[in-house]
Motif scaffolding. Structure first.
Motif, PDB file in Angstrom:
ATOM      1  N   GLY A  98       0.875  -1.161  -0.008  1.00 11.30           N
ATOM      2  CA  GLY A  98       0.063   0.079  -0.015  1.00 11.30           C
ATOM      3  C   GLY A  98       0.746   1.403  -0.015  1.00 11.30           C
ATOM      4  N   MET A  99       2.103   1.359  -0.139  1.00  8.87           N
ATOM      5  CA  MET A  99       3.082   2.457  -0.038  1.00  8.87           C
ATOM      6  C   MET A  99       3.544   2.529  -1.426  1.00  8.87           C
ATOM      7  N   GLU A 100       3.745   3.729  -1.994  1.00 10.85           N
ATOM      8  CA  GLU A 100       4.181   4.101  -3.216  1.00 10.85           C
ATOM      9  C   GLU A 100       5.790   3.481  -3.156  1.00 10.85           C
ATOM     10  N   VAL A 101       6.182   3.093  -4.468  1.00 11.06           N
ATOM     11  CA  VAL A 101       7.667   2.764  -4.651  1.00 11.06           C
ATOM     12  C   VAL A 101       8.225   3.958  -4.831  1.00 11.06           C
ATOM     13  N   MET A 102       9.436   4.558  -4.408  1.00  4.88           N
ATOM     14  CA  MET A 102       9.979   5.737  -4.539  1.00  4.88           C
ATOM     15  C   MET A 102      11.277   5.342  -5.476  1.00  4.88           C
ATOM     16  N   LEU A 103      11.538   6.539  -6.404  1.00  8.59           N
ATOM     17  CA  LEU A 103      12.896   6.261  -6.994  1.00  8.59           C
ATOM     18  C   LEU A 103      14.001   7.291  -6.355  1.00  8.59           C
TER      19      LEU A 103
END
Length: 123
Positions: free
Chosen positions: A33-38
């Motif tokens: 449920g958490m956005e994967v960051m770059l």
């Protein structure tokens, strides 16, 4: 001579982009449920640094350049490991390199995707 160098550059670029594109199939938008960051304020850190990471990443025989991508989740675990070549004993490999400190954004631990090439030297 210039034609030769130009051909080598074109072949190298084509090889790089073709192998790196294979990794796009494994990209996730979110984990738990958490956005994967770059890009984050505090990048994930491997216990012992990147030089230790490459030592611990014990690969069986592979091509000269291997492209990999994986996510370090908010707990510091590797998830969604992908590579441009088949890797034998993948689960065992991940256990050997699963010593990460999670990345942070605005003081909160977040999943972060790491991608890069690895140059393998023989002998």
């Amino acid at each position: 001579m210039i034609k030769y160098l130009l051909n080598v550059c074109i072949i190298t670029f084509y090889s790089y982009t073709t192998q790196a594109q294979q990794l796009t199939d494994c990209e996730l938008d979110s984990i738990d449920g958490m956005e994967v960051m770059l890009i984050v304020e505090e990048s994930p850190e491997y216990e012992g640094g990147y030089s230790q990471f490459y030592k611990d990443l014990k690969l069986p025989s592979h091509p000269a350049i291997l492209y990999f991508s994986f996510v370090i989740d908010a707990e510091g675990n590797i998830r969604n490991f992908c590579s441009s070549a088949e890797i034998e004993n993948l689960e065992e490999l991940i256990e050997n390199i699963n010593r990460w400190k999670a990345g942070k954004q605005r003081g909160k631990k977040v999943p972060v995707r790491l991608t890069g090439p690895m140059h393998i030297k023989w002998g």
